[in-house]
Design a protein around this motif. Structure first.
Motif, short mmCIF file in Angstrom:
data_model
loop_
_atom_site.label_atom_id
_atom_site.label_comp_id
_atom_site.label_asym_id
_atom_site.label_seq_id
_atom_site.Cartn_x
_atom_site.Cartn_y
_atom_site.Cartn_z
N PHE A 7 0.84 -1.21 0.00
CA PHE A 7 0.00 0.00 0.00
C PHE A 7 0.88 1.25 0.00
N LEU A 8 1.86 1.27 -0.91
CA LEU A 8 2.71 2.46 -0.99
C LEU A 8 2.59 3.21 -2.32
N SER A 9 1.75 2.67 -3.22
CA SER A 9 1.65 3.30 -4.55
C SER A 9 0.82 4.58 -4.48
N ASN A 10 1.51 5.71 -4.27
CA ASN A 10 0.82 6.98 -4.05
C ASN A 10 1.20 8.04 -5.09
N ASN A 11 1.64 7.58 -6.27
CA ASN A 11 2.05 8.47 -7.37
C ASN A 11 3.35 9.23 -7.09
N GLY A 12 4.09 8.85 -6.07
CA GLY A 12 5.38 9.49 -5.77
C GLY A 12 6.46 9.00 -6.73
N ILE A 13 7.70 9.48 -6.50
CA ILE A 13 8.80 9.06 -7.38
C ILE A 13 9.89 8.37 -6.56
N THR A 14 10.66 7.53 -7.26
CA THR A 14 11.81 6.90 -6.64
C THR A 14 12.90 6.78 -7.71
N LYS B 89 19.82 -3.72 2.86
CA LYS B 89 20.17 -3.75 1.44
C LYS B 89 21.56 -3.16 1.24
N LYS B 90 22.42 -3.95 0.58
CA LYS B 90 23.81 -3.49 0.36
C LYS B 90 23.84 -2.26 -0.54
N ASN B 91 22.90 -2.18 -1.50
CA ASN B 91 22.97 -1.16 -2.54
C ASN B 91 21.61 -0.49 -2.73
N PRO B 92 21.11 0.19 -1.66
CA PRO B 92 19.77 0.79 -1.80
C PRO B 92 19.79 1.98 -2.76
N PRO B 93 18.64 2.28 -3.42
CA PRO B 93 18.60 3.47 -4.27
C PRO B 93 18.64 4.73 -3.39
N PRO B 94 19.17 5.85 -3.93
CA PRO B 94 19.21 7.08 -3.12
C PRO B 94 17.82 7.64 -2.85
N HIS B 95 17.71 8.45 -1.81
CA HIS B 95 16.43 9.10 -1.49
C HIS B 95 16.37 10.43 -2.23
N LEU B 96 15.61 10.44 -3.35
CA LEU B 96 15.66 11.59 -4.25
C LEU B 96 15.18 12.90 -3.62
N ARG C 224 15.41 13.93 -0.63
CA ARG C 224 16.32 14.41 0.43
C ARG C 224 15.59 14.91 1.66
N LYS C 225 14.47 14.24 1.99
CA LYS C 225 13.68 14.68 3.15
C LYS C 225 13.69 13.63 4.25
N ALA C 226 14.46 12.54 4.04
CA ALA C 226 14.51 11.47 5.04
C ALA C 226 15.82 10.72 4.86
N PHE C 227 16.13 9.84 5.83
CA PHE C 227 17.30 8.98 5.66
C PHE C 227 17.01 8.04 4.48
N THR C 228 18.06 7.59 3.81
CA THR C 228 17.89 6.65 2.69
C THR C 228 17.23 5.37 3.20
N HIS C 229 16.12 4.98 2.56
CA HIS C 229 15.47 3.73 2.95
C HIS C 229 16.35 2.57 2.51
N SER C 230 16.83 1.78 3.44
CA SER C 230 17.78 0.72 3.04
C SER C 230 17.48 -0.62 3.70
N THR C 231 16.29 -0.75 4.27
CA THR C 231 15.94 -2.02 4.92
C THR C 231 14.52 -2.43 4.57
N GLU C 232 14.28 -3.74 4.70
CA GLU C 232 12.90 -4.25 4.74
C GLU C 232 12.82 -5.15 5.97
N THR C 233 11.62 -5.27 6.50
CA THR C 233 11.42 -6.09 7.70
C THR C 233 10.78 -7.41 7.31
N ILE C 234 11.22 -8.47 7.98
CA ILE C 234 10.58 -9.77 7.78
C ILE C 234 10.18 -10.27 9.17
N ILE C 235 8.88 -10.34 9.39
CA ILE C 235 8.38 -10.85 10.68
C ILE C 235 8.35 -12.37 10.59
N TRP C 236 8.93 -13.04 11.58
CA TRP C 236 8.85 -14.51 11.66
C TRP C 236 7.91 -14.84 12.82
#
Ligand code: SAM
Length: 225
Positions: free
Chosen positions: A9-16, A92-99, A101-113
């Motif tokens: 539920f992140l498809s909000n017409n933003g850019i990456t 993520k070893k090689n996350p895309p940059p945060h275009l 520049r309003k937050a830290f670079t998103h570089s993780t995903e969570t996996i709940i076990w």
């Protein structure tokens, strides 16, 4: 074991940023953001309830997500009678940059076990994980690259997971011949990793074109092209 990578539920017409280019964040109509918080909890409770029915008592579920959905998934799990074993972070070893520049670079995903709350015993190949980790206890932060280009040559899926991530999950929680379900199959990464490791697999997806990618990946793996 069940691995699920439900809509974020992140498809909000933003850019990456993708491969150095500015692109839309939108994943597809299955990922639109129109739902209220109550509807999101209801949506996740529905598939978790259905999964619980077919999951053996010693079986576990891994659910992958981002900040957009993972907290709702956590609430839904508790409401459906699951307890959380681990909160695994895929770094993520090689996350895309945060275009923007309003937050830290998103570089993780969570996996709940998670496991059924009423059952103490569940399958965990602790010793194997320790061996893979060079004789040291495996921690809950796993570092892997983004999905490699050569894993995408059978068709494009917007949120395809790396095979090595699924291999780690499968090795940790199943043995050979065990049956694995992925109710949000996508491009079939879970099935490919399961087949490579001699596990059985069932995958479900609402979009046939993604199942077609899965079949192509499967045929290539088996040399049936
Ligand atoms: C985040 S993606 C999964 C990606 C997958 N892990 C991979 O490696 O390719 C979620 C998938 O769920 C599917 N989907 C969305 N709603 C669904 C539903 N109600 N039932 C089954 N599949 C659904 C989408 O078509 C999409 O392929």
């Amino acid at each position: 074991m069940i691995f699920a990578d439900p809509p974020y539920f992140l498809s909000n017409n933003g850019i990456t940023c993708h491969s150095g280019k500015m692109v839309s964040v939108n994943k597809g109509s299955w990922d639109e953001t129109k739902m209220s918080i109550e509807e999101k909890i209801k949506y996740n409770r529905k598939w978790i309830k259905a999964s619980k029915k077919v999951l053996k008592d010693e079986g576990t579920i891994f659910i992958s997500g981002t900040l957009h959905n993972i907290f709702v998934v956590g609430v839904a799990l508790e409401l459906e009678g699951f307890s959380i074993i681990n909160n695994i972070t895929w770094q993520k070893k090689n996350p895309p940059p945060h275009l923007a520049r309003k937050a830290f670079t998103h570089s993780t995903e969570t996996i709940i076990w998670t496991k059924k709350i009423d059952f103490k015993k569940y399958k965990f190949n602790y010793d194997l994980m320790k061996t893979i980790n060079g004789g040291k206890q495996m921690k809950d932060v796993w570092t892997f690259s983004l999905t490699k280009k050569n894993e995408k040559k059978y068709g494009k899926h917007p949120t395809q997971k790396p095979i090595e991530l699924l291999e780690r999950i499968i090795l940790a929680s199943t043995n050979e011949s065990d049956l694995i379900l992925d109710p949000f199959n996508g491009s079939g990464t879970t099935g490919i990793a399961a087949t490579k490791l001699n596990r059985r697999y069932i995958g479900i997806d609402i979009d046939k074109s993604y199942l077609d990618i899965t079949v192509r990946r499967y045929k290539a793996l088996k040399g049936l092209e």
